[in-house]
Design an enzyme around this catalytic site. Structure first.
Site, PDB file in Angstrom:
ATOM      1  CB  SER A  96      11.971  36.908  25.441  1.00 18.52           C
ATOM      2  OG  SER A  96      12.924  37.523  26.264  1.00 18.52           O
ATOM      3  CG  ASN A  97      17.102  37.813  24.146  1.00 23.65           C
ATOM      4  OD1 ASN A  97      17.642  37.631  25.228  1.00 23.65           O
ATOM      5  ND2 ASN A  97      16.762  39.024  23.714  1.00 23.65           N
ATOM      6  NE  ARG A  98      19.565  29.708  24.748  1.00 22.18           N
ATOM      7  CZ  ARG A  98      20.620  29.067  24.281  1.00 22.18           C
ATOM      8  NH1 ARG A  98      20.844  29.043  22.975  1.00 22.18           N
ATOM      9  NH2 ARG A  98      21.443  28.451  25.094  1.00 22.18           N
TER      10      ARG A  98
END
Ligand code: CTP
Length: 404
Positions: free
Chosen positions: A208-210
């Site tokens: 995923s990402n932030r």
């Protein structure tokens, strides 16, 4: 503009309390009927008599004095107020309001008020940047309280920094905006995407990402307030969806694509604030991957949802986001053309305090007609309003794209 409006002016214990007198003068000059409510500490700076004389009304101050007007009146006054303006708002009153503490006339009135609340902070010596203040301000903004940014400059302590009470004219302008909600998106159907996507590796792990989803959620909330019907397609986030919007939770990029294409046909404006994972694992494991050995994941690109929507939803105004860490201007220009969008909101996610996970954002708006506008650093709720205002202005000035 403020003719006949019932305004409560809350004044708290800051050296800037003397400027509340000027705010009161401007309010009454604009036709407002003002009741002044002092916090426990405000009277150390300016006495009730000054406010009583200038407002022509009793001042609410001591909640626990049976002779005081505040003892009986504060709930009735909160109920009939069109807005509560707290100027100056100290770090202390921001903290109490954020936590629902009601230990004086003003904080009790703030809990009873159901009208819009506007707070104009003033504080000294770096207090504005303290994480506790930042969190309290974020809590209040999330609940719909408008908290203005303080001005920068010389502070009472002799230090210089952010913490000065905004000018009375700016406070009044903000109050007018709070009292006259813009309904310029009435009749529009706005589709917003937000948050990250999650691409499974196995049943317990994912890529995923932030992205926190804050920017997209603020956009959805603002579009709804401005009169639009809003569909919010969101990857997993830790924040509650804004009330009034149709919420479509998704997890993977493929699920997001399916949901977006399902709703894009009916949309007049599409805003893709989601941070879609560019890759997914080619073959997620059906069972938990065990062992401590080296592991190679084979990734495959996800579909570019934005490009597909821009190519197919020809009647809609399409807004994309660009998260860049380097060569921002050149990358953004290339992305505007490659994605085929009407407007690209560009942010430099390498900067601390803006973009991913942050409360603030600082963006530039690039449009397909060659326009470029850099916005200053602002809370994401204000960035959302500015983006929507820009979309409204561009749509009024530019013809719609039509199918051929
Ligand atoms: N986007 C999308 N589908 C993808 C990737 C991105 O719809 N598979 C959208 C995002 O919602 C955003 C815009 O495209 O509105 C740009 O996202 P960004 O991550 O900045 O760019 P990428 O297209 O991923 O390009 P790069 O990674 O090369 O910067």
């Amino acid at each position: 503009m403020l003719d006949g409006r019932e305004i409560v002016l809350g004044v708290t214990g800051s050296i800037a309390a003397y400027k509340a007198v000027l705010v009161l003068r401007e309010l009454t000059a604009a036709g407002a009927r003002v009741t002044v409510c002092l916090s426990g500490n405000a009277r150390h700076f300016v006495g009730p008599l000054t406010f009583r004389t200038l407002s022509g009304r009793p001042v609410l101050d001591d909640l626990f004095d049976p002779q005081s007007d505040a003892a009986v009146e504060h709930v009735a006054i909160a109920e009939r107020a069109h807005a509560v303006l707290v100027a100056p708002a100290t770090a202390n009153v921001l903290a109490k309001a954020a936590h629902g503490i009601a230990d004086d006339a003003l904080t009790t009135l703030l809990l009873a008020a159901r009208c819009p609340v506007l707070m104009a902070p003033a504080m000294d010596g770096g207090m504005w940047d303290h994480p506790a203040v930042t969190e309290n301000v974020a809590t209040l903004r999330r609940r719909g309280v408008t908290v203005l940014e303080p001005d920068s400059g010389a502070l009472a302590s002799g230090l210089s920094g952010k913490g000065r009470l905004p000018e009375p004219a700016a406070i009044l302008e903000a109050l007018r905006r709070v009292l006259t909600p813009v309904r310029d998106l009435a009749g529009e159907r706005v589709l917003v995407t937000a948050g990250p996507t999650r691409e499974p590796i196995d049943p317990v792990r994912y890529i995923s990402n932030r992205s926190s989803g804050k920017m997209g959620y603020r956009l959805a909330a603002a579009a709804f307030r401005r009169g639009a019907e809003v569909v919010l397609v969101s990857g997993p986030t830790a924040i509650a969806p804004p009330s009034g919007v149709t919420f479509v939770p998704v997890e993977t990029a493929e699920e997001m694509r399916e949901a977006v294409l399902r709703h894009a046909g009916a949309a007049t404006i599409v805003v893709k604030a989601a941070a879609v994972a560019d890759y997914r694992t080619k073959a997620p494991s059906a069972t938990k991957i065990k062992g401590k050995h080296d592991l190679t994941l084979e990734l495959t690109p996800n579909p570019d949802i934005l490009r597909e929507v821009a190519a197919t939803a020809r009647g809609a105004f399409v807004v994309g986001f660009a998260a860049e860490t380097h060569d921002v201007a050149a990358n953004a220009q290339a992305k505007l053309a490659a994605k085929g969008v009407d407007l690209l909101v560009v942010n430099d996610v390498s900067q601390r305090g803006i973009g991913f996970e942050a409360e603030d954002n600082e963006v530039a708006l690039l449009d397909r007609w060659g326009g470029h506008r850099a916005l200053p650093r602002m809370p994401k709720a204000e960035v959302a309003e500015a983006i929507l205002s820009h979309v409204v202005a561009l749509r009024a000035a530019r013809p719609r794209r039509v199918s051929i």
